[in-house]
Design a protein around this motif. Sequence first.
Motif, PDB file in Angstrom:
ATOM      1  N   GLY A 177       9.916  -4.757 -27.195  1.00 29.78           N
ATOM      2  CA  GLY A 177      10.842  -5.524 -26.304  1.00 29.78           C
ATOM      3  C   GLY A 177      11.505  -6.358 -27.028  1.00 29.78           C
ATOM      4  O   GLY A 177      11.484  -6.557 -28.363  1.00 29.78           O
ATOM      5  N   ASP A 178      12.317  -7.313 -26.458  1.00 30.42           N
ATOM      6  CA  ASP A 178      13.085  -8.198 -27.184  1.00 30.42           C
ATOM      7  C   ASP A 178      12.910  -9.537 -27.059  1.00 30.42           C
ATOM      8  O   ASP A 178      12.050 -10.096 -25.913  1.00 30.42           O
ATOM      9  CB  ASP A 178      14.608  -8.030 -26.693  1.00 30.42           C
ATOM     10  N   ALA A 179      13.126 -10.578 -28.075  1.00 26.11           N
ATOM     11  CA  ALA A 179      12.801 -11.891 -28.118  1.00 26.11           C
ATOM     12  C   ALA A 179      13.716 -12.661 -28.547  1.00 26.11           C
ATOM     13  O   ALA A 179      14.373 -12.517 -29.534  1.00 26.11           O
ATOM     14  CB  ALA A 179      11.379 -12.174 -28.604  1.00 26.11           C
ATOM     15  N   LEU A 180      14.106 -13.799 -27.942  1.00 32.49           N
ATOM     16  CA  LEU A 180      15.000 -14.903 -28.490  1.00 32.49           C
ATOM     17  C   LEU A 180      14.441 -16.109 -28.546  1.00 32.49           C
ATOM     18  O   LEU A 180      13.666 -16.672 -27.503  1.00 32.49           O
ATOM     19  CB  LEU A 180      16.155 -15.277 -27.510  1.00 32.49           C
ATOM     20  N   LEU A 181      14.379 -16.462 -29.915  1.00 39.98           N
ATOM     21  CA  LEU A 181      13.609 -17.888 -30.013  1.00 39.98           C
ATOM     22  C   LEU A 181      14.615 -18.879 -30.666  1.00 39.98           C
ATOM     23  O   LEU A 181      15.705 -18.460 -31.308  1.00 39.98           O
ATOM     24  CB  LEU A 181      12.530 -17.557 -31.197  1.00 39.98           C
ATOM     25  N   ALA A 182      14.594 -20.276 -30.272  1.00 34.63           N
ATOM     26  CA  ALA A 182      15.229 -21.355 -30.531  1.00 34.63           C
ATOM     27  C   ALA A 182      14.380 -22.370 -31.339  1.00 34.63           C
ATOM     28  O   ALA A 182      13.308 -22.620 -30.596  1.00 34.63           O
ATOM     29  CB  ALA A 182      16.181 -21.980 -29.337  1.00 34.63           C
ATOM     30  N   GLY A 183      15.002 -23.166 -32.255  1.00 36.34           N
ATOM     31  CA  GLY A 183      14.399 -24.107 -32.821  1.00 36.34           C
ATOM     32  C   GLY A 183      15.251 -24.771 -33.754  1.00 36.34           C
ATOM     33  O   GLY A 183      16.406 -24.386 -34.023  1.00 36.34           O
ATOM     34  N   PRO A 184      14.661 -26.061 -34.284  1.00 33.30           N
ATOM     35  CA  PRO A 184      15.426 -26.941 -35.082  1.00 33.30           C
ATOM     36  C   PRO A 184      16.124 -26.078 -36.370  1.00 33.30           C
ATOM     37  O   PRO A 184      15.063 -25.522 -36.945  1.00 33.30           O
ATOM     38  CB  PRO A 184      14.764 -28.102 -35.332  1.00 33.30           C
ATOM     39  N   ALA A 185      16.906 -26.204 -36.949  1.00 34.40           N
ATOM     40  CA  ALA A 185      17.552 -25.555 -38.072  1.00 34.40           C
ATOM     41  C   ALA A 185      17.104 -26.193 -39.365  1.00 34.40           C
ATOM     42  O   ALA A 185      16.757 -25.565 -40.262  1.00 34.40           O
ATOM     43  CB  ALA A 185      19.152 -25.553 -38.279  1.00 34.40           C
ATOM     44  N   GLU A 186      17.021 -27.536 -39.207  1.00 36.29           N
ATOM     45  CA  GLU A 186      16.607 -28.332 -40.391  1.00 36.29           C
ATOM     46  C   GLU A 186      15.376 -27.709 -41.259  1.00 36.29           C
ATOM     47  O   GLU A 186      15.290 -27.598 -42.672  1.00 36.29           O
ATOM     48  CB  GLU A 186      16.540 -29.640 -40.098  1.00 36.29           C
ATOM     49  N   PRO A 187      14.340 -27.286 -40.460  1.00 38.00           N
ATOM     50  CA  PRO A 187      13.145 -26.949 -41.147  1.00 38.00           C
ATOM     51  C   PRO A 187      13.270 -25.533 -42.071  1.00 38.00           C
ATOM     52  O   PRO A 187      13.083 -25.359 -42.983  1.00 38.00           O
ATOM     53  CB  PRO A 187      11.955 -26.792 -40.188  1.00 38.00           C
ATOM     54  N   PHE A 188      14.101 -24.909 -41.429  1.00 44.47           N
ATOM     55  CA  PHE A 188      14.414 -23.520 -42.046  1.00 44.47           C
ATOM     56  C   PHE A 188      15.429 -23.627 -43.161  1.00 44.47           C
ATOM     57  O   PHE A 188      15.112 -22.943 -44.492  1.00 44.47           O
ATOM     58  CB  PHE A 188      15.516 -22.454 -40.958  1.00 44.47           C
ATOM     59  N   VAL A 189      16.343 -24.732 -43.128  1.00 42.11           N
ATOM     60  CA  VAL A 189      17.156 -25.074 -44.108  1.00 42.11           C
ATOM     61  C   VAL A 189      16.168 -25.629 -45.487  1.00 42.11           C
ATOM     62  O   VAL A 189      16.361 -25.263 -46.692  1.00 42.11           O
ATOM     63  CB  VAL A 189      18.210 -25.929 -43.830  1.00 42.11           C
ATOM     64  N   ARG A 190      15.283 -26.588 -44.977  1.00 38.45           N
ATOM     65  CA  ARG A 190      14.198 -27.077 -46.072  1.00 38.45           C
ATOM     66  C   ARG A 190      13.403 -26.116 -46.666  1.00 38.45           C
ATOM     67  O   ARG A 190      13.384 -25.796 -48.018  1.00 38.45           O
ATOM     68  CB  ARG A 190      13.542 -28.200 -45.358  1.00 38.45           C
ATOM     69  N   PHE A 191      13.023 -24.998 -45.832  1.00 37.88           N
ATOM     70  CA  PHE A 191      12.064 -24.090 -46.303  1.00 37.88           C
ATOM     71  C   PHE A 191      12.797 -22.940 -47.496  1.00 37.88           C
ATOM     72  O   PHE A 191      12.407 -22.574 -48.518  1.00 37.88           O
ATOM     73  CB  PHE A 191      11.624 -23.003 -45.162  1.00 37.88           C
TER      74      PHE A 191
END
Length: 142
Positions: free
Chosen positions: A97-111
């Motif tokens: 199936g499909d999934a939509l996830l939402a979270g803070p952008a800053e940890p992705f930028v830092r990663f």
Amino acid sequence: MAGPVRDVREVVPMHLVLSDASVLPVKAELSFEAADPYTVRVAFVGAHSTSTWLIGRELIAHGVLADASAPAGTGDVRIWRDEDPTYLLVSLSGVEGDALLAGPAEPFVRFIAATVALVPFGSESPRMEDEISRLIVTLLDA
């Protein structure tokens, strides 16, 4: 004396957005290994299940800069900034199936910044030579 850092890890609190707009908390456990510099392993961990995806590092990097009008990715994984740019959205499509996830952008930028400090974009290929050589030896010995 510690050796060089070869991995980058980040845990990001996220929400799985359900079709009725309710949300369930999940964690996205991102991991990057210098020995596999094109790929980010992301384990989405919920209360009762875990789903692990291999996502291109470059796709995530493009996604933190993208918006809803032009998300990064065209296949099973799409990533973009929400209307509120402090949030990142990740859309996953698979056989289950499909999934939509939402979270803070800053940890992705830092990663992504930490992975680039370890393996700059454009320098991935030479790091793969040892792994490719091992795979060839394994195939020839089979």
